[in-house]
Design a protein around this motif. Structure first.
Motif, PDB file in Angstrom:
ATOM      1  N   GLY A 111       0.879  -1.165   0.000  1.00 32.06           N
ATOM      2  CA  GLY A 111       0.000   0.000   0.000  1.00 32.06           C
ATOM      3  C   GLY A 111       0.913   1.210   0.000  1.00 32.06           C
ATOM      4  N   SER A 112       1.430   1.517   1.180  1.00 32.31           N
ATOM      5  CA  SER A 112       2.497   2.505   1.320  1.00 32.31           C
ATOM      6  C   SER A 112       3.561   1.821   2.159  1.00 32.31           C
ATOM      7  N   PRO A 113       4.755   1.601   1.615  1.00 35.43           N
ATOM      8  CA  PRO A 113       5.769   0.796   2.322  1.00 35.43           C
ATOM      9  C   PRO A 113       6.433   1.575   3.460  1.00 35.43           C
ATOM     10  N   ASN A 114       5.752   1.626   4.604  1.00 33.00           N
ATOM     11  CA  ASN A 114       6.262   2.387   5.737  1.00 33.00           C
ATOM     12  C   ASN A 114       7.637   1.914   6.196  1.00 33.00           C
ATOM     13  N   VAL A 115       7.874   0.598   6.153  1.00 35.31           N
ATOM     14  CA  VAL A 115       9.179   0.101   6.628  1.00 35.31           C
ATOM     15  C   VAL A 115      10.317   0.631   5.761  1.00 35.31           C
ATOM     16  N   LEU A 116      10.079   0.778   4.474  1.00 29.64           N
ATOM     17  CA  LEU A 116      11.099   1.332   3.582  1.00 29.64           C
ATOM     18  C   LEU A 116      11.351   2.795   3.934  1.00 29.64           C
ATOM     19  N   THR A 117      10.278   3.544   4.161  1.00 30.87           N
ATOM     20  CA  THR A 117      10.397   4.951   4.558  1.00 30.87           C
ATOM     21  C   THR A 117      11.184   5.078   5.855  1.00 30.87           C
ATOM     22  N   GLU A 118      10.858   4.228   6.817  1.00 31.29           N
ATOM     23  CA  GLU A 118      11.515   4.290   8.128  1.00 31.29           C
ATOM     24  C   GLU A 118      13.000   3.938   8.022  1.00 31.29           C
ATOM     25  N   ALA A 119      13.321   2.905   7.258  1.00 30.45           N
ATOM     26  CA  ALA A 119      14.733   2.542   7.096  1.00 30.45           C
ATOM     27  C   ALA A 119      15.517   3.694   6.470  1.00 30.45           C
ATOM     28  N   MET A 120      14.939   4.321   5.438  1.00 30.18           N
ATOM     29  CA  MET A 120      15.617   5.449   4.792  1.00 30.18           C
ATOM     30  C   MET A 120      15.761   6.619   5.762  1.00 30.18           C
ATOM     31  N   ALA A 121      14.735   6.861   6.579  1.00 32.90           N
ATOM     32  CA  ALA A 121      14.782   7.957   7.553  1.00 32.90           C
ATOM     33  C   ALA A 121      15.898   7.747   8.570  1.00 32.90           C
ATOM     34  N   LEU A 122      16.269   6.491   8.794  1.00 31.45           N
ATOM     35  CA  LEU A 122      17.368   6.177   9.718  1.00 31.45           C
ATOM     36  C   LEU A 122      18.720   6.143   9.004  1.00 31.45           C
ATOM     37  N   GLY A 123      18.710   6.403   7.695  1.00 36.38           N
ATOM     38  CA  GLY A 123      19.966   6.443   6.944  1.00 36.38           C
ATOM     39  C   GLY A 123      20.505   5.084   6.564  1.00 36.38           C
ATOM     40  N   THR A 124      19.670   4.044   6.638  1.00 35.22           N
ATOM     41  CA  THR A 124      20.096   2.689   6.303  1.00 35.22           C
ATOM     42  C   THR A 124      19.996   2.474   4.797  1.00 35.22           C
ATOM     43  N   PRO A 125      21.054   1.994   4.139  1.00 33.97           N
ATOM     44  CA  PRO A 125      20.972   1.697   2.699  1.00 33.97           C
ATOM     45  C   PRO A 125      19.836   0.728   2.414  1.00 33.97           C
TER      46      PRO A 125
END
Length: 196
Positions: A111-125
């Motif tokens: 739907g909206s991939p929140n986990v991807l957003t969160e990982a990016m927000a933490l600076g994780t590749p």
């Protein structure tokens, strides 16, 4: 969506309970979500097996679901019992995301991939499948981080290897999801409502 909250950084700063994320260890790749068909963890595990042939690394998939037994069988069949772990549901997944060397979204759809957003927000590749819907928008059609066709295990393995070798700088990843900050997102909602 207002995914990036003020609490995210403090939750991510808590100690990661998994021993594989401690110092002096091989790179750890992370997947997260319900263990079900939507997340396509079999493709992630098979892609990891290809990456593992080239370099020492480990895979952790956090989450619980009905496909656990099938995934455990696949891990055993591929001889990856020492390199892949399914530690189950985690009330606070953010220390895992912050400590991971790579986060992979292998979904067939979102739907909206929140986990991807969160990982990016933490600076994780990150690496993601180009599934409907969300990853292409978050990753600027692959300009921020690799997008791979759904189910393409060879392409996924190559993207994982390349990203481990040449990770995107954390600040670029954080900038890519800045619009998902809770305060900024709330302002945009208000602007839209006022224009309407």
């Amino acid at each position: 969506n207002p995914v990036i909250t003020p609490e995210l950084a403090s939750l991510a700063a808590e100690p990661c309970p998994h021993p594989w994320f401690q110092r002096e260890r091989p790179p750890v790749i992370l997947g997260a979500g319900r263990l079900q068909r939507q997340k396509d963890f079999p493709t992630l595990i098979r892609a990891f097996a290809l990456v593992r042939r080239e370099r020492p690394c480990r895979l952790v998939i956090i989450g619980e679901g009905g496909d656990r037994k099938a995934l455990e069988t696949l891990i055993a069949e591929l001889g990856l019992g020492a390199e892949v772990d399914l530690p189950g549901f985690q009330a606070n997944p953010f220390p895992f995301m912050a400590a991971a060397d790579l986060f992979v979204l292998s979904s067939v759809w979102e739907g909206s991939p929140n986990v991807l957003t969160e990982a990016m927000a933490l600076g994780t590749p990150v690496v993601a499948t180009d599934c409907p819907s969300g990853p292409a928008e978050l990753l600027d059609s692959g300009r921020i981080a690799p997008l791979v066709p759904v189910g393409d295990l060879v392409g996924l393995a190559q993207a994982m290897s390349e990203t481990l070798e040449h990770p995107m700088p954390g600040q670029a990843l954080k900038a890519g999801v800045a619009d998902y900050n809770q305060a900024r997102s709330a302002r945009r909602y208000l602007e839209v409502l006022e224009d309407g």
